[in-house]
Design an enzyme around this catalytic site. Structure first.
Site, PDB file in Angstrom:
ATOM      1  N   SER A 153       0.886  -1.288   0.095  1.00 21.76           N
ATOM      2  CA  SER A 153      -0.153  -0.106  -0.098  1.00 21.76           C
ATOM      3  C   SER A 153       0.902   1.182  -0.110  1.00 21.76           C
ATOM      4  CB  SER A 153      -0.938  -0.050   1.143  1.00 21.76           C
ATOM      5  OG  SER A 153      -1.374   1.274   1.473  1.00 21.76           O
TER       6      SER A 153
ATOM      7  N   TYR B 246      -3.362  -0.068  10.076  1.00 19.27           N
ATOM      8  CA  TYR B 246      -3.459  -0.512   8.649  1.00 19.27           C
ATOM      9  C   TYR B 246      -1.876  -0.210   7.999  1.00 19.27           C
ATOM     10  CZ  TYR B 246      -4.568  -0.542   3.603  1.00 19.27           C
ATOM     11  OH  TYR B 246      -4.622  -0.716   2.162  1.00 19.27           O
TER      12      TYR B 246
END
Ligand code: NAP
Ligand code: GCO
Length: 263
Positions: free
Chosen positions: A144, A157
């Site tokens: 990510s 996250y």
């Protein structure tokens, strides 16, 4: 001749009933791979199977929660018996909880890390022994922007995706000698259900502030589509990338290179 062909290969893409996983699996099918995917609930697996069939792909779908080592080991054994040894693993399944860190419970933090970091460890560990016996394999971890950058409300996250970047490098380091290449794909901001809350039009019909923010940070001046990840995924799954190992390939429209458009 550069070989992007995946014919004869078995690809497991976790959490691929829809979204990025579906687009990556469909692209790998288009390059010749047999597609195996899982989801948490049978109705989602059924929905995924129908979507693959509509795309002309006869996929193999299984119910499996990737955070359960027992369930994953049973899944891999079942796939090896029914489809074949897994040549390509895409650790795609993932969740996010957008909560200010000091308001997040430890359990909520753990849930995100469990899916986004512990599960890629569990699934990779389950498929590597057969890859070694077969003479090699490909592991692609879906990282990510948050493998490199932080932002408000995504502490769990970002911690998980940062860890996933380093797990990718470590699998590459430890198992490269067995002709296993482990790389990451770092998508930018992609229009999927996961980011839908960040793109919801405002009551007055204007763009969501975060939507406008991302456009200002993206040289391509658009959100990515899941299909933008197809080519990079096929490349990293194919022999064309046999000497690429431990690399995180960012597919972000240029976000990581750009200070941002002046208001
Ligand atoms: P998504 O639309 O939320 O889809 C995630 C998929 O993972 C769903 O099919 C979900 O199944 C599945 N999943 C979640 N927990 C699972 C578990 N414990 N076991 C098995 N499957 C599970 O997400 P997406 O946007 O396609 O993202 C896919 C991956 O790309 C994620 O790892 C995400 O972090 C990453 N990513 C996304 C973006 C983006 O902008 N969208 C950018 C960078 C990276 P259910 O439907 O049953 O929950
Ligand atoms: C967010 C978004 C991002 C994207 C993606 C960016 O809340 O900032 O969900 O985390 O999902 O990971 O690469």
């Amino acid at each position: 001749m550069v070989n992007f062909d995946l014919s004869g290969k078995v690809a497991l893409v976790t959490g691929a009933s829809y979204g990025i996983g579906f687009a990556i699996a469909a692209a790998m099918a288009g390059a010749g791979a047999a597609i195996v995917f899982n989801d948490i609930r049978q109705e989602l697996v059924d929905k995924g199977l129908a979507a693959y069939r509509e795309a002309g792909i006869e996929a193999h779908g299984y119910v499996c929660n990737v955070t359960s080592e027992d369930a994953v080991n049973k899944l891999v054994s079942k796939v090896e018996a029914e489809v074949g040894v897994i040549d390509i693993l895409v650790n795609n399944a993932g969740i996010i909880k957008r909560i200010p860190m000091c308001e997040m419970t430890a359990d909520q933090f753990r849930q995100v890390v469990d899916v986004d970091l512990n599960a890629p460890f569990i699934v990779s560990k389950a498929v590597i022994p057969s890859m070694i016996r077969k003479g090699g394999g490909k592991i692609i971890n879906i990282c990510s922007m948050m493998s490199e950058l932080g932002r408000e409300t995504v502490s769990a996250y970002a911690a998980a995706k940062g860890g996933l970047k380093m797990l990718t490098k470590n699998i590459a380091s430890e198992y490269g000698q067995y002709n296993i290449q482990c790389n990451g794909i770092g998508p930018g901001y992609i229009a999927t259900p996961q980011t839908a809350p960040l793109r919801e039009p405002q009551p007055d019909g204007s763009r969501h502030p975060f939507d406008q923010f991302i456009l200002s940070k993206t040289p391509a001046n658009r959100w990515g589509a899941p299909e933008d990840l197809a080519g990079p995924a096929v490349f990293l799954a194919s022999e064309a990338s046999d000497f690429v190992n431990g690399h995180i390939l960012y597919v972000d429209g240029g976000i990581l290179a750009y200070i941002g458009r002046q208001p």
